[in-house]
Design an enzyme around this catalytic site. Structure first.
Site, PDB file in Angstrom:
ATOM      1  N   ILE A   1      -1.746   4.432  -2.007  1.00 14.19           N
ATOM      2  CA  ILE A   1      -0.566   5.250  -2.295  1.00 14.19           C
ATOM      3  C   ILE A   1      -0.932   6.375  -3.271  1.00 14.19           C
ATOM      4  CG2 ILE A   1       1.820   5.225  -3.127  1.00 14.19           C
ATOM      5  CD1 ILE A   1       1.860   2.184  -2.346  1.00 14.19           C
TER       6      ILE A   1
ATOM      7  N   ALA B   1      -2.067   1.815 -10.823  1.00 10.02           N
ATOM      8  CA  ALA B   1      -3.159   0.845 -10.956  1.00 10.02           C
ATOM      9  C   ALA B   1      -2.614  -0.567 -11.064  1.00 10.02           C
ATOM     10  CB  ALA B   1      -4.004   1.173 -12.183  1.00 10.02           C
TER      11      ALA B   1
ATOM     12  N   SER C   1       8.071  -2.858  -6.931  1.00  7.85           N
ATOM     13  CA  SER C   1       8.098  -3.366  -5.560  1.00  7.85           C
ATOM     14  C   SER C   1       9.419  -4.041  -5.270  1.00  7.85           C
ATOM     15  CB  SER C   1       6.959  -4.381  -5.407  1.00  7.85           C
ATOM     16  OG  SER C   1       7.125  -5.157  -4.246  1.00  7.85           O
TER      17      SER C   1
ATOM     18  N   TYR D   1       2.004 -12.088  -8.459  1.00 12.41           N
ATOM     19  CA  TYR D   1       2.015 -10.626  -8.284  1.00 12.41           C
ATOM     20  C   TYR D   1       3.422 -10.091  -8.522  1.00 12.41           C
ATOM     21  CZ  TYR D   1       2.590  -6.227  -5.820  1.00 12.41           C
ATOM     22  OH  TYR D   1       2.945  -4.932  -5.504  1.00 12.41           O
TER      23      TYR D   1
ATOM     24  N   LYS E   1       5.231  -7.449 -11.590  1.00 13.35           N
ATOM     25  CA  LYS E   1       6.094  -6.268 -11.410  1.00 13.35           C
ATOM     26  C   LYS E   1       7.393  -6.455 -12.204  1.00 13.35           C
ATOM     27  CE  LYS E   1       3.360  -3.981  -8.736  1.00 13.35           C
ATOM     28  NZ  LYS E   1       2.620  -2.853  -9.304  1.00 13.35           N
TER      29      LYS E   1
ATOM     30  N   ASP F   1       7.678 -16.066   2.938  1.00 15.09           N
ATOM     31  CA  ASP F   1       8.254 -14.912   3.639  1.00 15.09           C
ATOM     32  C   ASP F   1       9.769 -15.031   3.760  1.00 15.09           C
ATOM     33  OD1 ASP F   1       6.027 -13.407   4.033  1.00 15.09           O
ATOM     34  OD2 ASP F   1       5.866 -13.754   6.195  1.00 15.09           O
TER      35      ASP F   1
HETATM   36  P1  NAD Z   1      -4.385  -0.031  -3.910  1.00 15.93           P
HETATM   37  O1  NAD Z   1      -5.072  -1.306  -4.207  1.00 15.93           O
HETATM   38  O2  NAD Z   1      -4.881   0.787  -2.763  1.00 15.93           O
HETATM   39  O3  NAD Z   1      -4.344   0.897  -5.210  1.00 15.93           O
HETATM   40  C1  NAD Z   1      -4.357   0.377  -6.515  1.00 15.93           C
HETATM   41  C2  NAD Z   1      -5.530   1.023  -7.226  1.00 15.93           C
HETATM   42  O4  NAD Z   1      -5.583   0.556  -8.575  1.00 15.93           O
HETATM   43  C3  NAD Z   1      -6.864   0.695  -6.581  1.00 15.93           C
HETATM   44  O5  NAD Z   1      -7.560   1.898  -6.312  1.00 15.93           O
HETATM   45  C4  NAD Z   1      -7.584  -0.135  -7.645  1.00 15.93           C
HETATM   46  O6  NAD Z   1      -8.988   0.044  -7.599  1.00 15.93           O
HETATM   47  C5  NAD Z   1      -6.945   0.357  -8.915  1.00 15.93           C
HETATM   48  N1  NAD Z   1      -6.962  -0.562 -10.061  1.00 15.93           N
HETATM   49  C6  NAD Z   1      -6.520  -1.838 -10.130  1.00 15.93           C
HETATM   50  N2  NAD Z   1      -6.673  -2.321 -11.379  1.00 15.93           N
HETATM   51  C7  NAD Z   1      -7.221  -1.321 -12.125  1.00 15.93           C
HETATM   52  C8  NAD Z   1      -7.605  -1.204 -13.484  1.00 15.93           C
HETATM   53  N3  NAD Z   1      -7.487  -2.217 -14.355  1.00 15.93           N
HETATM   54  N4  NAD Z   1      -8.137  -0.026 -13.902  1.00 15.93           N
HETATM   55  C9  NAD Z   1      -8.292   1.001 -13.040  1.00 15.93           C
HETATM   56  N5  NAD Z   1      -7.924   0.951 -11.752  1.00 15.93           N
HETATM   57  C10 NAD Z   1      -7.399  -0.204 -11.301  1.00 15.93           C
HETATM   58  O7  NAD Z   1      -2.835  -0.359  -3.712  1.00 15.93           O
HETATM   59  P2  NAD Z   1      -1.639   0.582  -3.254  1.00 15.93           P
HETATM   60  O8  NAD Z   1      -1.093   0.026  -2.006  1.00 15.93           O
HETATM   61  O9  NAD Z   1      -2.041   1.988  -3.332  1.00 15.93           O
HETATM   62  O10 NAD Z   1      -0.597   0.235  -4.400  1.00 15.93           O
HETATM   63  C11 NAD Z   1      -0.404   1.058  -5.537  1.00 15.93           C
HETATM   64  C12 NAD Z   1       0.624   0.409  -6.439  1.00 15.93           C
HETATM   65  O11 NAD Z   1       1.838   0.236  -5.698  1.00 15.93           O
HETATM   66  C13 NAD Z   1       0.234  -0.981  -6.931  1.00 15.93           C
HETATM   67  O12 NAD Z   1       0.680  -1.127  -8.253  1.00 15.93           O
HETATM   68  C14 NAD Z   1       0.986  -1.899  -6.006  1.00 15.93           C
HETATM   69  O13 NAD Z   1       1.252  -3.136  -6.607  1.00 15.93           O
HETATM   70  C15 NAD Z   1       2.267  -1.117  -5.765  1.00 15.93           C
HETATM   71  N6  NAD Z   1       2.935  -1.502  -4.516  1.00 15.93           N
HETATM   72  C16 NAD Z   1       2.259  -1.458  -3.338  1.00 15.93           C
HETATM   73  C17 NAD Z   1       2.907  -1.874  -2.159  1.00 15.93           C
HETATM   74  C18 NAD Z   1       2.159  -1.889  -0.841  1.00 15.93           C
HETATM   75  O14 NAD Z   1       2.621  -2.553   0.082  1.00 15.93           O
HETATM   76  N7  NAD Z   1       1.069  -1.164  -0.681  1.00 15.93           N
HETATM   77  C19 NAD Z   1       4.233  -2.299  -2.210  1.00 15.93           C
HETATM   78  C20 NAD Z   1       4.905  -2.286  -3.421  1.00 15.93           C
HETATM   79  C21 NAD Z   1       4.242  -1.882  -4.578  1.00 15.93           C
HETATM   80  N1  UFG Z   2       3.417 -10.430   9.504  1.00 13.69           N
HETATM   81  C1  UFG Z   2       2.991 -11.056  10.663  1.00 13.69           C
HETATM   82  N2  UFG Z   2       1.649 -11.171  10.850  1.00 13.69           N
HETATM   83  C2  UFG Z   2       0.717 -10.700   9.982  1.00 13.69           C
HETATM   84  C3  UFG Z   2       1.181 -10.054   8.809  1.00 13.69           C
HETATM   85  C4  UFG Z   2       2.540  -9.957   8.599  1.00 13.69           C
HETATM   86  O1  UFG Z   2       3.788 -11.501  11.486  1.00 13.69           O
HETATM   87  O2  UFG Z   2      -0.497 -10.855  10.212  1.00 13.69           O
HETATM   88  C5  UFG Z   2       4.875 -10.276   9.289  1.00 13.69           C
HETATM   89  C6  UFG Z   2       5.396 -10.958   8.040  1.00 13.69           C
HETATM   90  O3  UFG Z   2       5.728 -12.292   8.306  1.00 13.69           O
HETATM   91  C7  UFG Z   2       6.591 -10.072   7.692  1.00 13.69           C
HETATM   92  C8  UFG Z   2       6.177  -8.692   8.170  1.00 13.69           C
HETATM   93  O4  UFG Z   2       5.134  -8.901   9.108  1.00 13.69           O
HETATM   94  O5  UFG Z   2       7.712 -10.479   8.445  1.00 13.69           O
HETATM   95  C9  UFG Z   2       5.657  -7.806   7.048  1.00 13.69           C
HETATM   96  O6  UFG Z   2       4.637  -8.492   6.335  1.00 13.69           O
HETATM   97  P1  UFG Z   2       3.699  -7.744   5.272  1.00 13.69           P
HETATM   98  O7  UFG Z   2       2.724  -8.759   4.763  1.00 13.69           O
HETATM   99  O8  UFG Z   2       3.169  -6.501   5.857  1.00 13.69           O
HETATM  100  O9  UFG Z   2       4.727  -7.301   4.163  1.00 13.69           O
HETATM  101  P2  UFG Z   2       5.648  -8.187   3.179  1.00 13.69           P
HETATM  102  O10 UFG Z   2       7.026  -7.658   3.324  1.00 13.69           O
HETATM  103  O11 UFG Z   2       5.441  -9.613   3.373  1.00 13.69           O
HETATM  104  O12 UFG Z   2       5.031  -7.833   1.759  1.00 13.69           O
HETATM  105  C10 UFG Z   2       5.024  -6.492   1.273  1.00 13.69           C
HETATM  106  C11 UFG Z   2       3.846  -6.277   0.316  1.00 13.69           C
HETATM  107  C12 UFG Z   2       4.014  -7.109  -0.912  1.00 13.69           C
HETATM  108  C13 UFG Z   2       5.355  -6.847  -1.545  1.00 13.69           C
HETATM  109  C14 UFG Z   2       6.461  -7.012  -0.529  1.00 13.69           C
HETATM  110  C15 UFG Z   2       7.758  -6.575  -1.148  1.00 13.69           C
HETATM  111  O13 UFG Z   2       2.638  -6.619   0.942  1.00 13.69           O
HETATM  112  O14 UFG Z   2       3.023  -6.733  -1.849  1.00 13.69           O
HETATM  113  O15 UFG Z   2       6.214  -6.201   0.627  1.00 13.69           O
HETATM  114  O16 UFG Z   2       8.758  -6.491  -0.230  1.00 13.69           O
HETATM  115  F1  UFG Z   2       5.541  -7.698  -2.555  1.00 13.69           F
END
Ligand code: NAD
Ligand code: UFG
Length: 336
Positions: A12, A81, A124, A148, A152, A294
């Site tokens: 992101i 991060a 999140s 996790y 948050k 889930d």
């Molecule tokens: P990502 O893992 O691609 O990005 C997180 C980055 O933080 C990585 O590049 C990692 O190397 C870096 N990082 C972790 N700990 C660190 C530290 N101590 N010092 C320096 N760098 C560090 O994940 P993302 O999907 O880009 O997510 C970004 C943020 O959004 C995260 O906080 C994640 O929890 C939050 N988020 C993501 C999702 C999702 O589904 N992708 C959903 C909700 C919230």
């Molecule tokens: N799913 C499958 N097969 C897979 C993976 C996922 O059927 O191999 C289903 C899950 O059961 C769910 C949907 O696809 O119904 C989405 O699953 P994801 O794992 O992609 O996403 P989640 O909603 O479970 O979790 C995501 C982030 C978490 C965050 C959460 C908050 O990965 O970090 O959204 O809503 F906490």
């Protein structure tokens, strides 16, 4: 003045860097690459024509964070991060609490030392726990099902307390729903290490032949087709939400929270079908048992972000599927 994107090399963060650079905002990226690659920098440059500064630093390391603030005029921080794998957080809770809480606290304390006040936080939808959708920002938080999620929740509480105690602070909590897709160039995208936990990267890895088939985790939920329903949001829409949040932080103090989602729930079957139709590739799947923890249906009420930030998600599920596949196809092994 620059905006510091912590975790800026990640999924992101890199898309947000592109959006900001294209809007003429200077960014400084800091990352320890625990879940990303420095190779993303050349990709950001290829898209934007600008090569931003990327600093290798652990955001838990106070001296390293101070050095960033000494070397750059940082006007605001977007704190991406963090460690984010739900299953890993259950197995390694102390690592998750240490890394996610410590990095947030360290950045906040150093910001205070340098008199900086604008902080946007990647939260999140997981903080809502198990409650009926659509979720509004006023729904109760807590009741998370894994460490996790608790990190948050705890960081949100820390930020609310800090904003209450320091009236000059300007904090925006962004609760992301399910970010998917990639930049339309196919140059940057999601590149998870190991077996993907999330639906979209699993689908794209099946489509590209890295995995045999998808397992649909349960077809007996109380949803229209029995599979889980989520609010998938294109990562470029999400990135643009951060610009709106920063603009808001520049002109308001206190702590405000926004959902970043589309408001539309899509099922696993709908995702698999749309992916196949848009990209002309088959995604073989089997039905498996439900995954522990889930929920049946999670989607946002995004009205507040629209009303207050003037932001709304524009891209469709088809766009998400097309762009995710475009990135995977061009980068079968990610950035390597
Ligand atoms: P990502 O893992 O691609 O990005 C997180 C980055 O933080 C990585 O590049 C990692 O190397 C870096 N990082 C972790 N700990 C660190 C530290 N101590 N010092 C320096 N760098 C560090 O994940 P993302 O999907 O880009 O997510 C970004 C943020 O959004 C995260 O906080 C994640 O929890 C939050 N988020 C993501 C999702 C999702 O589904 N992708 C959903 C909700 C919230
Ligand atoms: N799913 C499958 N097969 C897979 C993976 C996922 O059927 O191999 C289903 C899950 O059961 C769910 C949907 O696809 O119904 C989405 O699953 P994801 O794992 O992609 O996403 P989640 O909603 O479970 O979790 C995501 C982030 C978490 C965050 C959460 C908050 O990965 O970090 O959204 O809503 F906490």
């Amino acid at each position: 003045m620059s905006i510091l994107l912590t975790g800026g090399a990640g999924y992101i963060g890199s898309h947000t860097a592109v959006s900001m650079l294209q809007a003429g905002i200077d960014v400084v990226l800091a990352d320890n690459f625990v879940n990303s690659s420095p190779k993303v920098l050349a990709r950001i440059e290829a898209i934007t024509g600008v090569r931003p500064t990327l600093i290798e630093a652990d955001l838990c390391d106070r001296e390293a964070v101070r050095a960033i603030f000494r070397a750059h005029e940082i006007s605001g921080v977007v704190h991406f991060a963090g460690l984010k794998a739900v299953g890993e957080s259950v197995a390694q809770p102390l690592r998750y609490y240490r890394n996610n809480l410590d990095s947030a606290l360290t950045v906040l304390e150093v910001m205070r030392e340098f008199g900086r006040t604008q902080f946007v936080f990647s939260s999140s939808a997981t903080v809502y726990g198990d409650q009926p959708a659509p979720l509004t920002e006023s729904a109760q938080t807590g009741g998370c099902s894994n460490p996790y999620g608790w990190t948050k929740f705890m960081i949100e509480e820390i930020l609310k307390s800090a904003a209450a105690a320091g009236p000059q602070l300007s904090v925006v909590l962004l609760r992301y729903f399910n970010p998917v897709g990639a930049h339309e160039s196919g140059l940057i995208g999601e590149n998870p290490n190991g077996t993907p936990n999330n639906l979209m990267p699993y689908i794209t890895q099946v489509a590209v032949g890295r995995r045999e088939k998808l397992t649909v985790f349960g077809d007996d939920y109380d949803t229209p087709d029995g599979s889980g329903v989520r609010d998938y949001i294109h990562v470029c829409d999400l990135a643009e939400g951060h610009l709106a949040a920063l603009r808001y932080a520049e002109s308001h103090t206190g702590c405000e929270v926004f959902n970043l989602g589309t408001g539309r729930g899509s099922s696993v079957f709908e995702m698999v079908r749309t992916f196949g139709e848009v990209n002309g590739v088959d995604v073989p799947y089997v039905i498996g048992p439900r995954r522990a923890g889930d929920l049946a249906a999670v989607y946002a009420d995004p009205a507040k972000a629209q009303q207050v930030l003037g932001w709304t998600a524009k891209r469709s599920l088809a766009d998400m599927c097309r762009d995710a596949w475009n990135f995977q196809r061009r980068n079968p092994n990610g950035y390597e």
